[in-house]
Motif scaffolding. Structure first.
Motif, PDB file in Angstrom:
ATOM      1  N   ILE A  20      -1.761   3.159  25.596  1.00  0.00           N
ATOM      2  CA  ILE A  20      -1.781   4.280  26.539  1.00  0.00           C
ATOM      3  C   ILE A  20      -1.572   5.598  25.789  1.00  0.00           C
ATOM      4  N   GLY A  21      -2.263   6.624  26.242  1.00  0.00           N
ATOM      5  CA  GLY A  21      -2.116   7.933  25.601  1.00  0.00           C
ATOM      6  C   GLY A  21      -2.724   7.949  24.227  1.00  0.00           C
ATOM      7  N   GLY A  22      -3.873   7.328  24.107  1.00  0.00           N
ATOM      8  CA  GLY A  22      -4.507   7.207  22.800  1.00  0.00           C
ATOM      9  C   GLY A  22      -5.187   8.478  22.337  1.00  0.00           C
ATOM     10  N   ASN A  23      -6.169   8.322  21.486  1.00  0.00           N
ATOM     11  CA  ASN A  23      -6.961   9.412  20.913  1.00  0.00           C
ATOM     12  C   ASN A  23      -6.201  10.236  19.885  1.00  0.00           C
ATOM     13  N   LYS A  24      -5.036   9.767  19.457  1.00  0.00           N
ATOM     14  CA  LYS A  24      -4.328  10.434  18.359  1.00  0.00           C
ATOM     15  C   LYS A  24      -4.807   9.813  17.051  1.00  0.00           C
ATOM     16  N   GLN A  25      -5.074  10.644  16.062  1.00  0.00           N
ATOM     17  CA  GLN A  25      -5.622  10.155  14.799  1.00  0.00           C
ATOM     18  C   GLN A  25      -4.523   9.666  13.862  1.00  0.00           C
ATOM     19  N   ILE A  26      -3.983   8.503  14.150  1.00  0.00           N
ATOM     20  CA  ILE A  26      -2.980   7.893  13.292  1.00  0.00           C
ATOM     21  C   ILE A  26      -3.705   7.102  12.201  1.00  0.00           C
ATOM     22  N   PRO A  27      -3.395   7.340  10.935  1.00  0.00           N
ATOM     23  CA  PRO A  27      -4.063   6.609   9.856  1.00  0.00           C
ATOM     24  C   PRO A  27      -3.835   5.108   9.962  1.00  0.00           C
ATOM     25  N   GLU A  28      -4.785   4.339   9.422  1.00  0.00           N
ATOM     26  CA  GLU A  28      -4.779   2.894   9.630  1.00  0.00           C
ATOM     27  C   GLU A  28      -3.537   2.198   9.092  1.00  0.00           C
ATOM     28  N   ASN A  72     -10.458   0.196  14.146  1.00  0.00           N
ATOM     29  CA  ASN A  72     -10.042   1.260  13.248  1.00  0.00           C
ATOM     30  C   ASN A  72     -10.093   2.616  13.944  1.00  0.00           C
ATOM     31  N   ASN A  73      -9.234   3.527  13.516  1.00  0.00           N
ATOM     32  CA  ASN A  73      -9.227   4.886  14.055  1.00  0.00           C
ATOM     33  C   ASN A  73     -10.248   5.784  13.366  1.00  0.00           C
ATOM     34  N   ASN A  74     -10.728   5.357  12.193  1.00  0.00           N
ATOM     35  CA  ASN A  74     -11.735   6.149  11.492  1.00  0.00           C
ATOM     36  C   ASN A  74     -13.035   6.132  12.303  1.00  0.00           C
ATOM     37  N   PRO A  75     -13.587   7.304  12.650  1.00  0.00           N
ATOM     38  CA  PRO A  75     -14.761   7.354  13.525  1.00  0.00           C
ATOM     39  C   PRO A  75     -15.939   6.533  13.018  1.00  0.00           C
ATOM     40  N   TYR A  76     -16.107   6.483  11.688  1.00  0.00           N
ATOM     41  CA  TYR A  76     -17.220   5.725  11.117  1.00  0.00           C
ATOM     42  C   TYR A  76     -16.928   4.226  11.126  1.00  0.00           C
ATOM     43  N   SER A  77     -15.782   3.835  10.608  1.00  0.00           N
ATOM     44  CA  SER A  77     -15.442   2.411  10.503  1.00  0.00           C
ATOM     45  C   SER A  77     -15.372   1.730  11.859  1.00  0.00           C
ATOM     46  N   ARG A  78     -14.863   2.422  12.877  1.00  0.00           N
ATOM     47  CA  ARG A  78     -14.698   1.802  14.185  1.00  0.00           C
ATOM     48  C   ARG A  78     -16.035   1.409  14.808  1.00  0.00           C
ATOM     49  N   LEU A  79     -17.109   2.062  14.403  1.00  0.00           N
ATOM     50  CA  LEU A  79     -18.416   1.703  14.943  1.00  0.00           C
ATOM     51  C   LEU A  79     -18.756   0.248  14.627  1.00  0.00           C
ATOM     52  N   TYR A  80     -18.392  -0.208  13.438  1.00  0.00           N
ATOM     53  CA  TYR A  80     -18.667  -1.590  13.048  1.00  0.00           C
ATOM     54  C   TYR A  80     -17.785  -2.567  13.825  1.00  0.00           C
ATOM     55  N   ASP A  81     -16.552  -2.151  14.124  1.00  0.00           N
ATOM     56  CA  ASP A  81     -15.669  -2.991  14.935  1.00  0.00           C
ATOM     57  C   ASP A  81     -16.223  -3.129  16.351  1.00  0.00           C
ATOM     58  N   LEU A  82     -16.639  -2.017  16.924  1.00  0.00           N
ATOM     59  CA  LEU A  82     -17.180  -2.043  18.282  1.00  0.00           C
ATOM     60  C   LEU A  82     -18.487  -2.810  18.343  1.00  0.00           C
ATOM     61  N   ASP A  83     -19.291  -2.713  17.286  1.00  0.00           N
ATOM     62  CA  ASP A  83     -20.575  -3.436  17.240  1.00  0.00           C
ATOM     63  C   ASP A  83     -20.371  -4.947  17.332  1.00  0.00           C
ATOM     64  N   ILE A  84     -19.422  -5.485  16.540  1.00  0.00           N
ATOM     65  CA  ILE A  84     -19.253  -6.938  16.515  1.00  0.00           C
ATOM     66  C   ILE A  84     -18.649  -7.438  17.819  1.00  0.00           C
ATOM     67  N   LEU A  85     -17.760  -6.647  18.430  1.00  0.00           N
ATOM     68  CA  LEU A  85     -17.218  -7.036  19.734  1.00  0.00           C
ATOM     69  C   LEU A  85     -18.325  -7.102  20.776  1.00  0.00           C
TER      70      LEU A  85
END
Length: 390
Positions: free
Chosen positions: A335-343, A291-304
């Motif tokens: 490539i060229g990420g870090n843009k806040q595109i909604p989910e 996820n691009n949401n700073p909070y939600s992505r933490l849970y995605d990164l945790d499980i990976l």
């Protein structure tokens, strides 16, 4: 040779011509969707103005469809709960198969309701029956049909009447292949553009960005093929927020195109620990839509990180657009990420990765993606449904 570079003759010999082309053309179709939406803004404004005035209170919006068409609504409802006009509308996704089989449990007779129907062909029995049942039960009902087939029953029957509106998708989105690809992403994008309360120019910018990402998926086919070439027997898709719902569509594409020869599962990034994690073994590839949401992505990164640390899977791959730690070579990072595109916009290029993986895996196991069901018991348009009288 890359699938997306093969000629039609070669693709046809593999039974993959339609599916390959329909995955590849999606970024072009998204531009068409945005143009169509812009051209229809006045018509949409008139429709919603009449709806709001006649409703007199907050309108219940039910997003509905069957199978892949259901997953359109499931994927975008979380975002609409953030960015839709919640003062005027409430949003929920309920499958036509659920509405038709138990209509009195889901339709509310005295609640003003807008039924948004998603359908590739518009000819599935449940699609028509869901609207007909709603008309019997709901006193104040409006119907918005988002479909890819101008000749389908939904488009034909509900194109007239002050309480009805049909939004046709680009002609090429009416997939000829068995699996819904461009039809799914076009209907999803249309619905998001219609109900997202963000400024028009902002929405147009999101579409431009995801078009670029879609073209990038095509160029990076070799990376996806390297994954499909691995010796695996199972695949699981994970995600959070609206992307947790997108995992259902990703899982279904692989299940459909391989005719069930690859075991598949979907789950949320947090939910997998509550039992489904036992599905993972050393013959499993785990994909996570980050996820691009700073909070939600933490849970995605945790499980990976957890799955990699435990070494229980053959491969754990994050699909991401934020560059972050480039040392994570196993991730597919746009490539060229870090843009806040909604989910809900991000869902389109993300699902293209899953579609491409499913296509390549289908060919690998010598199935025919365009007509994957050898027995013929599963069809492009559902058959064998009896709609009973209420």
């Amino acid at each position: 040779m890359k699938m997306f570079e093969k000629g039609n003759e070669d693709l046809n010999s593999e039974g993959a011509e339609f599916t390959t082309r329909e995955i590849e053309q999606q970024p072009e179709l998204w531009a068409e969707v945005c143009e169509n939406y812009t051209e229809n803004i006045d018509q949409l404004d008139n429709f919603f103005t009449c709806l709001e005035q006649a409703g007199g209170q907050r309108v219940r919006v039910i997003l509905t469809g069957a199978g892949t068409s259901d997953f359109v609504g499931q994927t975008i409802v979380p975002y609409l709960n953030l960015k839709g006009d919640r003062k005027k509308y409430s949003f929920e996704a309920i499958a036509t198969t659920t509405l038709v089989s138990a209509p009195l449990e889901y339709f509310e007779s005295h609640t003003p309701t807008l039924l948004v129907s998603f359908a590739r062909s518009g000819n599935s029995p449940e699609s028509v029956a869901a609207i007909q049942l709603a008309q019997k039960i709901v006193t104040k009902l409006w119907s918005l049909v988002i479909t890819c087939n101008p000749s389908g029953k939904l488009a034909q029957v509900y194109s007239t009447g002050e309480n009805n509106l049909v939004l046709l998708q680009p002609a090429r989105s009416n997939d000829n292949g068995f699996a819904m690809t461009g039809s799914f992403t076009c209907m999803l994008l249309t619905a998001v553009l219609v109900f997202d309360s963000s400024a028009l120019e902002e929405k147009k910018e999101y579409v431009k960005l995801i078009e670029q990402m879609g073209h990038e998926v095509i160029k990076r086919e070799p990376e996806i093929k390297a994954l499909s070439d691995l010796d695996f027997e199972r695949v699981i898709y994970l995600g959070s927020g609206g992307l947790a719902a997108l995992t259902q569509e990703a899982q279904l594409k692989l299940l459909e195109l391989t005719a069930g020869k690859i075991a598949t599962l979907f789950e949320s990034s947090m939910g997998i620990r509550h039992g489904p994690k036992s599905f993972i073994n050393t013959k499993t590839i785990v994909f996570c839509f980050i996820n691009n949401n700073p909070y939600s992505r933490l849970y995605d990164l945790d499980i990976l990180a957890e799955i990699r640390k435990e070494k229980i899977a053959l491969k754990a791959v994050g699909i991401d657009m934020q560059e972050g730690d480039r040392r994570e070579k196993e991730n597919f990072v746009f490539i060229g990420g870090n843009k806040q595109i909604p989910e809900s916009y991000l869902a389109l290029p993300y699902i293209m990765v899953a579609q491409t993986f499913a296509l390549l895996t289908s060919v690998k196991i010598e199935n025919t993606p365009d007509r994957p069901s050898i027995t013929g018991t599963v069809n492009r348009v559902v058959k064998g449904v009896t709609i009973h009288h209420l």
